[in-house]
Design a protein around this motif. Structure first.
Motif, PDB file in Angstrom:
ATOM      1  N   LEU A  36      10.529   5.162  -7.692  1.00 23.19           N
ATOM      2  CA  LEU A  36      10.329   5.444  -6.274  1.00 23.19           C
ATOM      3  C   LEU A  36      11.611   5.984  -5.650  1.00 23.19           C
ATOM      4  CD1 LEU A  36       7.952   2.531  -5.155  1.00 23.19           C
ATOM      5  CD2 LEU A  36       7.373   4.911  -5.648  1.00 23.19           C
ATOM      6  N   VAL A  84       2.121  -1.205 -11.391  1.00 22.01           N
ATOM      7  CA  VAL A  84       1.804  -1.907 -10.150  1.00 22.01           C
ATOM      8  C   VAL A  84       0.294  -2.069 -10.070  1.00 22.01           C
ATOM      9  CG1 VAL A  84       2.004  -1.879  -7.636  1.00 22.01           C
ATOM     10  CG2 VAL A  84       3.819  -0.882  -9.051  1.00 22.01           C
ATOM     11  N   GLY A  87      -1.222  -0.120  -5.415  1.00 20.74           N
ATOM     12  CA  GLY A  87       0.005  -0.589  -4.775  1.00 20.74           C
ATOM     13  C   GLY A  87       1.146   0.403  -4.803  1.00 20.74           C
ATOM     14  N   LEU A  88       1.229   1.213  -5.869  1.00 22.83           N
ATOM     15  CA  LEU A  88       2.317   2.193  -5.929  1.00 22.83           C
ATOM     16  C   LEU A  88       2.204   3.180  -4.773  1.00 22.83           C
ATOM     17  CD1 LEU A  88       4.655   3.495  -7.869  1.00 22.83           C
ATOM     18  CD2 LEU A  88       2.900   5.245  -8.111  1.00 22.83           C
ATOM     19  N   ASN A  96       3.146   1.538  -1.514  1.00 25.51           N
ATOM     20  CA  ASN A  96       4.604   1.380  -1.401  1.00 25.51           C
ATOM     21  C   ASN A  96       5.285   2.706  -1.095  1.00 25.51           C
ATOM     22  OD1 ASN A  96       4.355  -1.341  -1.981  1.00 25.51           O
ATOM     23  ND2 ASN A  96       4.778  -1.091  -4.166  1.00 25.51           N
ATOM     24  N   GLY A 115       4.745   3.638   2.472  1.00 27.92           N
ATOM     25  CA  GLY A 115       5.501   2.761   3.350  1.00 27.92           C
ATOM     26  C   GLY A 115       6.986   3.073   3.401  1.00 27.92           C
ATOM     27  N   GLN A 116       7.534   3.670   2.331  1.00 29.76           N
ATOM     28  CA  GLN A 116       8.976   3.916   2.262  1.00 29.76           C
ATOM     29  C   GLN A 116       9.373   5.349   2.616  1.00 29.76           C
ATOM     30  OE1 GLN A 116      10.869   2.462  -1.400  1.00 29.76           O
ATOM     31  NE2 GLN A 116       9.082   1.160  -1.766  1.00 29.76           N
ATOM     32  N   TRP A 131      -2.041   1.769   5.281  1.00 34.90           N
ATOM     33  CA  TRP A 131      -0.765   2.222   4.709  1.00 34.90           C
ATOM     34  C   TRP A 131       0.069   2.960   5.759  1.00 34.90           C
ATOM     35  CZ3 TRP A 131      -2.711   5.018  -0.375  1.00 34.90           C
ATOM     36  CH2 TRP A 131      -3.352   4.072  -1.194  1.00 34.90           C
ATOM     37  N   THR A 155       4.336   3.441   9.753  1.00 41.13           N
ATOM     38  CA  THR A 155       5.284   4.430   9.233  1.00 41.13           C
ATOM     39  C   THR A 155       5.974   5.220  10.332  1.00 41.13           C
ATOM     40  OG1 THR A 155       3.573   6.139   9.065  1.00 41.13           O
ATOM     41  CG2 THR A 155       3.896   4.700   7.134  1.00 41.13           C
TER      42      THR A 155
END
Length: 508
Positions: free
Chosen positions: A222, A256, A260-261, A264, A267-268, A300, A304
């Motif tokens: 990531l 994951v 979930g990947l 994530n 989210g980042q 998700w 953000t």
């Protein structure tokens, strides 16, 4: 799963890469060169998965194209070639060096075959060469655990959807063979490309060098390799496959659980976008029994702070989804049946009814963009409505225009209708065919369709950039003997939706 020992990374010798590139260029190993060698009919058949006409064409290649024919037979058709012919085709790199660098392999019969997939690729303006691992159709047994995918449908879809405005820094997260970085090179000053797979980074480095490019290649998961850094553009075709969390193949399995990947990553990503920056992410998401896929993906996006356009291109049932990925790995039938059965059992235990597949495009607000984050989620599945960079850029521009333009300014604006088709649905009745529904459609525009009634179709037909919208509404109101204010109240939401879908635009 064990892998055969590998003393060094493929194409580890820069001098060999340079010599290989020179041999490929001398032979004319380009998309046009291959098509010219095979001929239009054999080339079209090869694109459909029918190989024998291409083998026949390369067998009959003239002497001045013999080197090109050998390359096509090795890298595209998976044929075994005599050592002498291969030596003639690669006078600069040399057979022994190509074997030592993992490009070619010697068979038990003493012939040579490709150990890597090296194929030409073009974007309509330039020709490239892309290095990856051989897919399951050109190798015996399942692919390696650290298998590096080549040019596929998902990677092409992503490349087409990327906004190609010139920018400074770009990030290709999960670069694989480097296909996205390859396309970024034309409009990005600096490119960082990451992957968790060391073999992928080695092949991406070879792809870059063969094409005269230089990327900052980093290993890690990531955003770990770019902690604290921001980019104007982020693209990612990550290992998004939905599963129980195993990591059988690095190119597809994140390790994951579930989706979930992708959650994530979404989210980042905002922490790594410059103001006004854009991210294009291929993703899969879980759709449980009785749920709307939009609810999951909306979760998700919730915190953000980014604008988003999410397009679901496909919705796959569990059997189709698992079958796709087990066949992609080339596993023996018994192994595929066991793994597929376990996969389906996990889906059933998790109440997963389907898996959504599509594109998530994110835009970080600029300093002067005070809009609350806007999230548009829609399903667009038609083959002729695929996302393209110009359409994505226009979508975000239209959303900002709609936010900044009040109804008062919209009524004063001169609007034009884009080239569209009027489509009607009719049923037979006592007086002949009776129209029961109508819509206008902008060809090629993803989701660019709008249902219309008699008044709105007349309004759109009148938008020719000549008179203000308010004047058109007054003329229509007079014609239909209705109140102009009431008609404006009813018409403005329709006009706003038409603008949002690129069907209508401000002429001036």
């Amino acid at each position: 799963m064990t892998e055969p020992p590998e003393p060094s990374a493929p194409l580890h010798d820069a001098a060999v890469v340079d010599s290989l590139g020179a041999d490929l260029r001398t032979a004319g190993y380009t998309t046009d060169g291959v098509t010219g060698l095979l001929g239009a009919d054999a080339d079209a058949a090869f694109a459909r998965g029918v190989w024998w006409p291409a083998l026949r064409a390369t067998d009959r290649a003239p002497r001045d194209r013999e080197a090109l024919a050998v390359m096509v037979r090795l890298f595209l058709l998976g044929a075994d070639e005599p050592r002498a012919r291969v030596h003639t085709a690669f006078p600069g790199a040399g057979v022994d060096a190509l074997v030592a660098n993992g490009v070619l392999a010697t068979t038990a019969a003493g012939t040579l075959r490709a150990a890597l997939d090296i194929r030409p690729h073009g974007d309509g303006q330039r020709d490239f060469v892309v290095v990856s691992d051989l897919d399951s159709a050109l190798r015996d047994g399942a692919v390696r655990r650290d298998h590096v995918l080549g040019i596929g449908g998902a990677s092409i879809s992503l490349a087409r959807a990327v906004v190609r405005d010139p920018v400074g820094r770009a990030l290709d997260l999960g670069t694989g063979c480097g296909i996205q970085a390859l396309h970024l090179d034309a409009h990005c000053t600096d490119i960082v490309a990451t992957d968790t797979n060391e073999r992928a980074l080695a092949l991406a480095a070879a792809t870059a060098r063969l094409n005269g490019m230089s990327w900052d290649l980093r290993c890690g998961s990531l955003f770990e390799p770019v902690a604290g850094e921001r980019f104007d553009l982020i693209v990612s075709n990550p290992p998004f496959v939905v599963g129980a969390g195993a990591r059988d193949y690095i190119y597809r399995d994140s390790g994951v659980v579930g989706d979930g990947l992708c959650a994530n990553l979404i989210g980042q990503v905002g922490a790594h976008l410059e103001p006004g920056g854009t991210a294009h992410i291929m993703a899969n998401w879980i759709v449980r029994e009785g749920d709307d896929w939009r609810e999951r993906v909306s979760g998700w996006l919730a915190h953000t702070g980014l604008h988003a356009w999410v397009v679901q291109r496909e919705l796959a049932d569990p059997v189709s989804y698992v079958s796709l990925w087990t066949s992609d790995a080339g596993e023996p039938p018994e192994q595929a049946a066991r793994r597929g059965g376990e996969w389906l059992d996990w889906f059933a235990a998790e109440r997963i009814a389907a898996i959504g597949m599509g594109m998530i495009t994110l835009r970080a607000p600029r300093a002067d963009d005070q809009r609350p984050p806007e999230h548009i989620l829609e399903e667009i599945t038609a083959a002729d409505e695929a996302l393209t960079g110009p359409e994505v850029a226009a979508f975000f521009a239209r959303r900002e225009y709609l936010y900044r333009t009040t109804d008062e300014h919209l009524l004063a604006a001169r609007l034009s209708t884009a080239p569209v088709f009027l489509e009607e649905q009719s049923l037979p009745g006592p007086d002949g065919w009776q129209v029961v529904g109508a819509a206008v459609r902008r060809p090629g525009g993803p989701g660019a369709v709008l249902g219309v009634d008699e008044v709105s179709r007349a309004l759109l037909a009148g938008c020719r950039g000549e008179v203000p919208l308010g004047t058109l509404i007054e003329l229509l109101a007079a014609h239909h003997a209705v109140d102009a204010g009431a008609l404006a109240t009813a018409a403005l939401p329709v006009i706003r939706e038409a603008i949002g879908r690129g069907i209508v635009y401000q002429a001036d």
